[in-house]
Design a protein around this motif. Structure first.
Motif, mmCIF file in Angstrom:
data_model
loop_
_atom_site.group_PDB
_atom_site.id
_atom_site.type_symbol
_atom_site.label_atom_id
_atom_site.label_comp_id
_atom_site.label_asym_id
_atom_site.label_seq_id
_atom_site.Cartn_x
_atom_site.Cartn_y
_atom_site.Cartn_z
ATOM 1 N N LYS A 28 41.958 57.084 20.823
ATOM 2 C CA LYS A 28 40.520 57.054 19.943
ATOM 3 C C LYS A 28 40.327 58.486 19.308
ATOM 4 N N ASP A 75 36.731 57.006 13.249
ATOM 5 C CA ASP A 75 37.379 55.936 13.218
ATOM 6 C C ASP A 75 38.960 56.323 12.726
ATOM 7 N N THR A 104 38.856 47.999 18.832
ATOM 8 C CA THR A 104 37.468 47.763 18.293
ATOM 9 C C THR A 104 37.305 48.232 16.749
ATOM 10 N N SER A 111 38.427 44.620 9.565
ATOM 11 C CA SER A 111 39.237 44.257 10.968
ATOM 12 C C SER A 111 40.573 43.508 10.562
ATOM 13 N N GLY A 127 40.004 38.311 22.531
ATOM 14 C CA GLY A 127 39.857 39.625 22.324
ATOM 15 C C GLY A 127 40.911 40.430 22.286
ATOM 16 N N SER A 151 37.965 51.892 15.604
ATOM 17 C CA SER A 151 37.129 52.826 16.628
ATOM 18 C C SER A 151 37.755 53.077 17.578
#
Length: 524
Positions: A28, A75, A104, A111, A127, A151
């Protein structure tokens, strides 16, 4: 005895190491600045929250202008390019098996990521992406200029690796990833169906005997010709009646000896137009009555310069009326004009007459999206392949009345007797008779020679921005000086008073041009 003891110690150490390495990590970006990753092979694990002694994170910009972005909004951004966009490779420096990852995104529209392990594309199931390797690669899987925005990525690693042999799927070369909707057999670029590639399941560099794949389609976006008509798989082909974007996927189920695998590609079915006039009629929305997908991403279109309504499908031409950077304006010579926006790879120039006659068996043209940007009709193209039939053709602007500009959107026009009223950065206002004319300096024309109150002949491209009809300025020529009232006020005694361009003294000011102590200034 010694061999047994040695084996037991090795097994114990392996178990201990495995337990130490097992765990979770989160990739992240939490920085406070916006910038780009390095694309020189540097390990940027620490920049995205991972230990650079345990993980390697490297970026590749591909053919895109910039390397993957790190945005202070929190992001990571992967940029698209038609010849291959950004990728990020994540690897364990301890050779730990990465079991799976969960990604995410900042939103559904950002996406469309690709996740690959070796040559094998990994699909998202419940997922999660099953990696089962020491590394994986992230990429931008879009078919147009859309970013992927991540993210965070939750990584699970160190568990038991599968005992089955890893597999991948190899597609035969030359399969079609784009086609324009039309009758089969007319041209290779046009049809109502397309063949699937041959899919071969591979392991250790060789084909897996007896391995078969199942094909499936996932519609990303689709405009149906008739209600309920979606693409279908039949007899090794994909058949369709509408146009849009479809993900085509081959899946190998695996068995006790071989791991499951899958691979997919994107098929874009374009709506086909032979005439410029047909495109303009379909996309124009001068009154702002429409509010549909054409005001957002638009729809995929192939423009191929042919009259398919006439016998023999005769070739048509369009003339380039103006070029500036990525702005290319075309006319059919019959009153229909359109902006083509994209990289001018063939260096088209004003006065070029172009066609799609690139070969006897093939059609040239523009591939891209037909849309409205802030109500302005435009063709945002990703590929161009046209023939320049002739160069240097005379292109003259059409002289129009200012109140008729709405009828000349994307046309090359001239407007006379325009008196400059105000300048606000790139936004200018002229008075033409009783009509207020909005002018926008889209092409960064040098405005230093403009004088308030003076009269000009303006040349530019008709345009629209939401509800404002405006002229995108190309050039101006002064035809009359400012009226005496403006000159008188400019030369007036420097008494600190403020005047408007009509020579009237004002106490309060709104946006516009004013004169104080003989000098003009702008209130924004």
């Amino acid at each position: 005895m010694n061999k047994i003891l040695r084996f037991s110690l090795v097994a114990l150490l392996a178990l201990m190491v495995g337990n130490v390495m097992a765990g979770e990590a989160t990739l992240k970006y939490s920085g406070s600045t916006t910038g780009n990753m390095l694309a020189d092979g540097s390990n940027e694990a620490a920049s995205v929250g991972l230990s650079d002694s345990e993980w390697s994170v490297t970026a590749n910009k591909g053919a895109a202008s910039n390397a993957p972005g790190l945005n202070k909004a929190g992001d990571i951004r992967l940029y698209w390019h038609k010849d291959g966009g950004n990728t990020i490779t994540v690897s364990s420096l301890n050779n730990a098996t990465i079991n799976n990852i969960a990604i995410t995104f900042t939103g559904d529209s950002y996406s469309n990521v690709s996740v690959t392990v070796g040559d094998n594309e990994v699909s998202c199931v419940d997922g999660k992406y099953a990696i089962n390797s020491t590394s994986f690669v992230l990429g931008n899987a879009n078919t147009s200029n859309v970013q992927v925005r991540i993210s965070q990525i939750d990584i699970t690693f160190g568990g038991s690796a599968p005992t089955e042999t890893a597999t991948s799927i190899k597609f035969s070369e030359g399969y079609q990833t784009q086609i324009a909707k039309g009758p089969d057999g007319m041209f290779p670029e046009i049809g109502s169906s397309v063949a699937l590639p041959t899919a071969t399941v591979m392991a250790d560099g060789a084909a897996v005997a007896g391995a078969n794949v199942e094909w499936s389609l996932e519609v990303k976006s689709w405009k149906e010709k008739s209600e309920g008509e979606l693409p279908i798989l039949k007899d090794g082909r994909i058949s369709f009646e509408g146009h849009g974007v479809v993900t085509v996927k081959a899946t190998y189920a695996g068995n006790d000896s071989y791991q499951a695998s899958s691979k997919s590609y994107t098929l874009t079915v374009y709506n086909s137009y032979g005439k410029l006039s047909e495109m303009v009629k379909d996309i124009v929305d001068i009154n702002g009555d429409k509010n549909d997908e054409d005001d957002k991403d638009g729809s995929p279109v192939f423009y191929f310069f042919r009259n398919i309504d006439a016998e023999g499908f005769p070739a048509l031409t369009s003339t380039v009326t103006y070029v500036n950077g990525k702005y290319i304006y075309l006319t059919d010579g019959e009153g229909y004009n359109l902006l083509f926006y994209g990289t001018n790879t063939q260096n088209l120039k004003q006065g070029d007459k172009i066609s799609g006659n690139v070969g006897e068996a093939n059609l040239g043209g523009f591939w891209g999206n037909l849309k409205r940007y802030k109500k302005l009709p435009e063709f945002v193209f990703t590929d161009m392949n046209v023939k320049v039939e002739s160069e240097g053709n005379a292109v003259e602007p059409t002289t129009i009345a200012a109140d008729k500009l709405v009828e000349y959107i994307n046309a090359y026009v001239k407007i006379e007797n325009a008196q400059l009223v105000s300048v606000d950065n790139k936004n200018l206002v002229f008075k033409v008779g009783e009509t207020d004319l909005a002018v926008y300096n889209q092409f960064s024309v040098d405005l230093n020679a403009l004088e308030l109150g003076a009269t000009y002949t303006l040349t530019g491209m008709g345009s629209i921005f939401n509800t404002t009809k405006q002229l995108n300025l190309i050039e101006f020529a002064k035809t009359a000086d400012a009226p005496a009232s403006v000159n008188t006020i400019s030369a007036a005694k420097k008494n600190g008073a403020i005047y408007n361009l009509a020579g009237q003294r004002v106490q309060t000011m709104s946006r516009g041009l004013y004169i104080k102590d003989g000098k003009k200034f702008i209130v924004k």
